[in-house]
Design an enzyme around this catalytic site. Structure first.
Site, mmCIF file in Angstrom:
data_model
loop_
_atom_site.group_PDB
_atom_site.id
_atom_site.type_symbol
_atom_site.label_atom_id
_atom_site.label_comp_id
_atom_site.label_asym_id
_atom_site.label_seq_id
_atom_site.Cartn_x
_atom_site.Cartn_y
_atom_site.Cartn_z
ATOM 1 N N TYR A 38 106.442 -57.393 -120.900
ATOM 2 C CA TYR A 38 106.453 -58.820 -120.596
ATOM 3 C C TYR A 38 105.763 -59.039 -119.247
ATOM 4 O O TYR A 38 106.324 -59.577 -118.321
ATOM 5 C CB TYR A 38 107.905 -59.334 -120.597
ATOM 6 C CG TYR A 38 108.029 -60.811 -120.920
ATOM 7 C CD1 TYR A 38 107.856 -61.270 -122.219
ATOM 8 C CD2 TYR A 38 108.307 -61.739 -119.917
ATOM 9 C CE1 TYR A 38 107.965 -62.616 -122.516
ATOM 10 C CE2 TYR A 38 108.426 -63.095 -120.206
ATOM 11 C CZ TYR A 38 108.261 -63.525 -121.507
ATOM 12 O OH TYR A 38 108.368 -64.870 -121.803
ATOM 13 N N GLY A 39 104.525 -58.511 -119.163
ATOM 14 C CA GLY A 39 103.775 -58.626 -117.898
ATOM 15 C C GLY A 39 102.927 -59.879 -117.890
ATOM 16 O O GLY A 39 103.408 -60.968 -117.569
ATOM 17 N N GLN A 41 100.000 -60.377 -120.595
ATOM 18 C CA GLN A 41 99.752 -60.737 -121.995
ATOM 19 C C GLN A 41 101.060 -60.969 -122.750
ATOM 20 O O GLN A 41 101.127 -61.825 -123.634
ATOM 21 C CB GLN A 41 98.939 -59.644 -122.707
ATOM 22 C CG GLN A 41 97.443 -59.719 -122.450
ATOM 23 C CD GLN A 41 96.795 -60.987 -122.968
ATOM 24 O OE1 GLN A 41 97.031 -61.425 -124.082
ATOM 25 N NE2 GLN A 41 95.957 -61.595 -122.136
ATOM 26 N N ALA A 100 98.073 -47.928 -118.603
ATOM 27 C CA ALA A 100 98.597 -46.685 -118.033
ATOM 28 C C ALA A 100 100.018 -46.413 -118.528
ATOM 29 O O ALA A 100 100.361 -45.288 -118.913
ATOM 30 C CB ALA A 100 98.564 -46.748 -116.519
ATOM 31 N N GLN A 102 101.311 -47.370 -121.224
ATOM 32 C CA GLN A 102 101.301 -47.029 -122.654
ATOM 33 C C GLN A 102 101.282 -45.511 -122.864
ATOM 34 O O GLN A 102 101.857 -45.007 -123.829
ATOM 35 C CB GLN A 102 100.072 -47.636 -123.341
ATOM 36 C CG GLN A 102 100.172 -49.147 -123.529
ATOM 37 C CD GLN A 102 98.918 -49.760 -124.137
ATOM 38 O OE1 GLN A 102 98.113 -49.056 -124.748
ATOM 39 N NE2 GLN A 102 98.757 -51.053 -123.971
ATOM 40 N N HIS A 123 93.863 -54.234 -126.647
ATOM 41 C CA HIS A 123 92.770 -53.543 -125.958
ATOM 42 C C HIS A 123 92.475 -52.274 -126.754
ATOM 43 O O HIS A 123 93.386 -51.673 -127.343
ATOM 44 C CB HIS A 123 93.242 -53.188 -124.538
ATOM 45 C CG HIS A 123 92.149 -52.960 -123.545
ATOM 46 N ND1 HIS A 123 90.807 -53.151 -123.812
ATOM 47 C CD2 HIS A 123 92.198 -52.557 -122.245
ATOM 48 C CE1 HIS A 123 90.098 -52.888 -122.724
ATOM 49 N NE2 HIS A 123 90.923 -52.516 -121.759
ATOM 50 N N GLU A 211 84.911 -57.033 -117.041
ATOM 51 C CA GLU A 211 85.845 -57.263 -115.923
ATOM 52 C C GLU A 211 85.350 -56.624 -114.620
ATOM 53 O O GLU A 211 85.566 -57.162 -113.542
ATOM 54 C CB GLU A 211 87.274 -56.805 -116.281
ATOM 55 C CG GLU A 211 87.437 -55.320 -116.457
ATOM 56 C CD GLU A 211 88.639 -54.927 -117.322
ATOM 57 O OE1 GLU A 211 89.177 -55.774 -118.044
ATOM 58 O OE2 GLU A 211 89.014 -53.733 -117.289
ATOM 59 N N GLU A 247 82.513 -75.317 -104.519
ATOM 60 C CA GLU A 247 81.626 -76.173 -105.314
ATOM 61 C C GLU A 247 81.401 -75.565 -106.705
ATOM 62 O O GLU A 247 81.318 -76.292 -107.716
ATOM 63 C CB GLU A 247 80.289 -76.344 -104.585
ATOM 64 C CG GLU A 247 79.314 -77.188 -105.359
ATOM 65 C CD GLU A 247 78.087 -77.597 -104.542
ATOM 66 O OE1 GLU A 247 78.130 -77.557 -103.286
ATOM 67 O OE2 GLU A 247 77.082 -77.964 -105.168
HETATM 68 N N1 LIG Z 1 96.286 -59.011 -118.201
HETATM 69 C C1 LIG Z 1 95.694 -59.675 -119.190
HETATM 70 O O1 LIG Z 1 95.731 -60.890 -119.256
HETATM 71 C C2 LIG Z 1 94.998 -58.923 -120.273
HETATM 72 C C3 LIG Z 1 95.479 -57.696 -120.696
HETATM 73 N N2 LIG Z 1 94.978 -57.129 -121.831
HETATM 74 C C4 LIG Z 1 95.565 -55.900 -122.329
HETATM 75 O O2 LIG Z 1 96.897 -56.182 -122.710
HETATM 76 C C5 LIG Z 1 97.727 -55.046 -122.479
HETATM 77 C C6 LIG Z 1 98.868 -55.437 -121.554
HETATM 78 O O3 LIG Z 1 98.311 -55.692 -120.278
HETATM 79 P P1 LIG Z 1 99.042 -56.579 -119.148
HETATM 80 O O4 LIG Z 1 99.696 -57.747 -119.764
HETATM 81 O O5 LIG Z 1 98.031 -56.821 -118.084
HETATM 82 O O6 LIG Z 1 100.132 -55.548 -118.635
HETATM 83 P P2 LIG Z 1 100.999 -55.540 -117.296
HETATM 84 O O7 LIG Z 1 100.367 -54.686 -116.280
HETATM 85 O O8 LIG Z 1 101.274 -56.958 -116.927
HETATM 86 O O9 LIG Z 1 102.325 -54.769 -117.768
HETATM 87 C C7 LIG Z 1 103.080 -55.142 -118.898
HETATM 88 C C8 LIG Z 1 104.488 -54.643 -118.838
HETATM 89 O O10 LIG Z 1 104.561 -53.241 -118.730
HETATM 90 C C9 LIG Z 1 105.823 -52.929 -118.162
HETATM 91 N N3 LIG Z 1 105.769 -51.547 -117.693
HETATM 92 C C10 LIG Z 1 104.920 -51.029 -116.764
HETATM 93 N N4 LIG Z 1 105.144 -49.719 -116.618
HETATM 94 C C11 LIG Z 1 106.149 -49.392 -117.474
HETATM 95 C C12 LIG Z 1 106.809 -48.185 -117.813
HETATM 96 N N5 LIG Z 1 106.483 -47.053 -117.238
HETATM 97 N N6 LIG Z 1 107.778 -48.230 -118.757
HETATM 98 C C13 LIG Z 1 108.125 -49.390 -119.348
HETATM 99 N N7 LIG Z 1 107.531 -50.557 -119.074
HETATM 100 C C14 LIG Z 1 106.553 -50.554 -118.162
HETATM 101 C C15 LIG Z 1 105.992 -53.973 -117.084
HETATM 102 O O11 LIG Z 1 107.353 -54.171 -116.834
HETATM 103 C C16 LIG Z 1 105.336 -55.203 -117.724
HETATM 104 O O12 LIG Z 1 106.321 -55.994 -118.331
HETATM 105 C C17 LIG Z 1 96.803 -53.982 -121.911
HETATM 106 O O13 LIG Z 1 96.318 -53.217 -122.981
HETATM 107 C C18 LIG Z 1 95.674 -54.790 -121.310
HETATM 108 O O14 LIG Z 1 94.462 -54.092 -121.214
HETATM 109 C C19 LIG Z 1 94.016 -57.744 -122.576
HETATM 110 C C20 LIG Z 1 93.487 -58.951 -122.195
HETATM 111 C C21 LIG Z 1 93.876 -59.560 -120.954
HETATM 112 C C1 LIG Z 2 91.655 -60.957 -118.647
HETATM 113 C C2 LIG Z 2 90.965 -59.890 -119.383
HETATM 114 O O1 LIG Z 2 90.571 -60.043 -120.522
HETATM 115 C C3 LIG Z 2 90.675 -58.664 -118.663
HETATM 116 C C4 LIG Z 2 89.956 -59.113 -117.435
HETATM 117 O O2 LIG Z 2 89.816 -57.892 -119.448
HETATM 118 C C5 LIG Z 2 91.902 -57.853 -118.295
HETATM 119 O O3 LIG Z 2 92.846 -58.416 -117.709
HETATM 120 O O4 LIG Z 2 91.911 -56.660 -118.569
HETATM 121 MG MG LIG Z 3 90.431 -55.886 -119.649
HETATM 122 MG MG LIG Z 4 89.343 -58.769 -121.352
#
Ligand SMILES: NC(=O)C1=CN([C@@H]2O[C@H](COP(=O)(O)OP(=O)(O)OC[C@H]3O[C@@H](n4cnc5c(N)ncnc54)[C@H](O)[C@@H]3O)[C@@H](O)[C@H]2O)C=CC1
Ligand SMILES: CC(=O)[C@](C)(O)C(=O)O
Ligand SMILES: [Mg+2]
Ligand SMILES: [Mg+2]
Length: 347
Positions: A38-39, A41, A100, A102, A123, A211, A247
């Protein structure tokens, strides 16, 4: 699928007209969708799916983000669980931990991937770099991705406004014969606009390039370079920031988003147009070698290796936060904070 001409190349895309939400609901009607993590995405996708009438639960370890899930309306014991409990209940496992994390949790996740379940990613990272991540799903589960092209924060905000980010989708493994329709249904369910098809390798390769490039890395580099030149020539921070960033975000990028670059140019002075039409080419020539180097670094998996190595160090989080703090406290972004505070709508 709809065939759309993208600047001379015809591609198949899926739109919400041909795959309406009603159809997504029907395809997923007997599924329990478990959003693990619940980070960024996680909240965007889980809340959008819930509001779209899908059967969603969240799995998150206890702590700050768990509390955030409660604050967002997820109910402990009903729709919010510890990770393992959610893994057990879920039939579609949405693996939305950081790439990471994952790796670390994979042995646990794998235990709950019984025959006929689905593994969903946003991803291509974990699967494409399987030699580095160890993520190799069992053969009797469906594996697919829907990757919203933007931050989970925007995914949610746009959904609430009745808009949608575009997403790519890809099927890696179809064990049940229904992977593709579940994949598309999920992509629609998380609130996407239109969908374009890709594969796991292409998704991760383009995403890491984007990115690091124009979306995040290159843009900061170009901002910093111009800001410094203006400051070195005696311009004030407010003038340099306004002419470099404010701007662009407030006036010009919305015009590009609305109707393309020529439309933005056409709404600027002929003086500006002349200069921009002359200068974009030297900027392209100067930066193209850097983009080629970047793409190569992605392709050789050097970027993936670096990301995994650094992210797995125990002191990585504080170091990352220190780097973000340096950025925030740089003169340019401090000037930016002051400029933002002066926007009329903030008063
Ligand atoms: N950040 C974004 O908006 C985007 C992310 N993605 C992909 O979506 C996936 C999720 O990315 P984010 O939402 O950025 O992740 P995030 O970095 O926000 O982490 C998500 C969750 O992982 C949990 N977590 C971290 N380490 C842990 C561990 N060792 N054990 C259990 N839980 C743990 C955290 O509590 C958090 O709730 C990734 O594959 C990313 O590449 C894709 C498009 C955009
Ligand atoms: C927001 C998005 O799609 C990125 C930049 O690829 C990511 O957060 O990994
Ligand atoms: Mg990305
Ligand atoms: Mg992306």
């Amino acid at each position: 699928m709809a065939q759309i001409n993208f600047g001379g190349t015809v591609e198949d895309v899926v739109t919400r007209e041909e795959f309406p939400l009603e159809k997504a609901r029907q395809v997923l009607s007997d599924q329990t969708i478990a959003v693990i993590g619940y980070g960024v995405q996680g909240p965007g996708q889980a809340l959008n799916m819930k509001d779209n009438g899908l059967n969603v639960i969240v799995g998150q370890r206890k702590g700050k983000t768990y509390d955030k899930a409660v604050a967002d309306g997820w109910v402990p014991g009903e729709t919010l669980f510890e990770i393992e409990e959610a893994l057990e209940k879920g039939t579609i496992i949405c693996y939305l931990l950081s790439d990471a994390a994952q790796i670390e949790l994979w042995p646990t996740v794998k235990k709950y991937l019984t025959a006929g379940k689905s593994l969903y990613f946003s991803h291509g990272f974990g699967i494409t770099y399987k030699e580095k991540t160890g993520i190799v799903p069992p053969a009797d589960v469906d594996v697919f991705l829907a990757a919203p092209k933007g931050s989970g924060t925007s995914l949610r905000r746009l959904f609430v406004e009745g808009k949608g980010l575009n997403s790519s989708f890809a099927v890696y493994q179809d064990a049940t014969g229904t992977a593709r329709e579940k994949c598309i249904a999920m992509a629609i369910g998380v609130g996407s606009g239109y969908l374009f098809e890709t594969d796991f390798y292409k998704e991760v390769t383009s995403d890491l390039t984007g990115e690091r490039g124009t979306l995040m890395g290159a843009i900061q580099g170009i901002f910093a370079a111009q800001y410094e030149v203006l400051r070195e020539n005696g311009h004030s921070p407010s003038e340099a920031f306004n002419e470099t960033v404010e701007e662009l975000t407030q006036s010009l990028m919305p015009l590009v988003a609305e109707n393309g670059m020529d439309w933005m140019y056409a709404n600027c002075s002929t003086t500006a147009q002349r200069g921009a039409l002359d200068w974009w080419k030297p900027f392209k020539e100067a930066t193209k070698p850097v983009f080629a180097k970047l793409y190569d670094s992605v392709k050789t998996q050097a970027e993936a290796a670096r990301s995994i190595d650094l992210n797995s160090q125990p002191d990585y989080r504080p170091k990352l936060e220190a780097e973000l703090k340096d950025l925030r406290e740089s003169e340019m972004w401090q000037a930016g904070a002051a400029v933002r505070s002066l926007r009329p709508e903030r008063n």
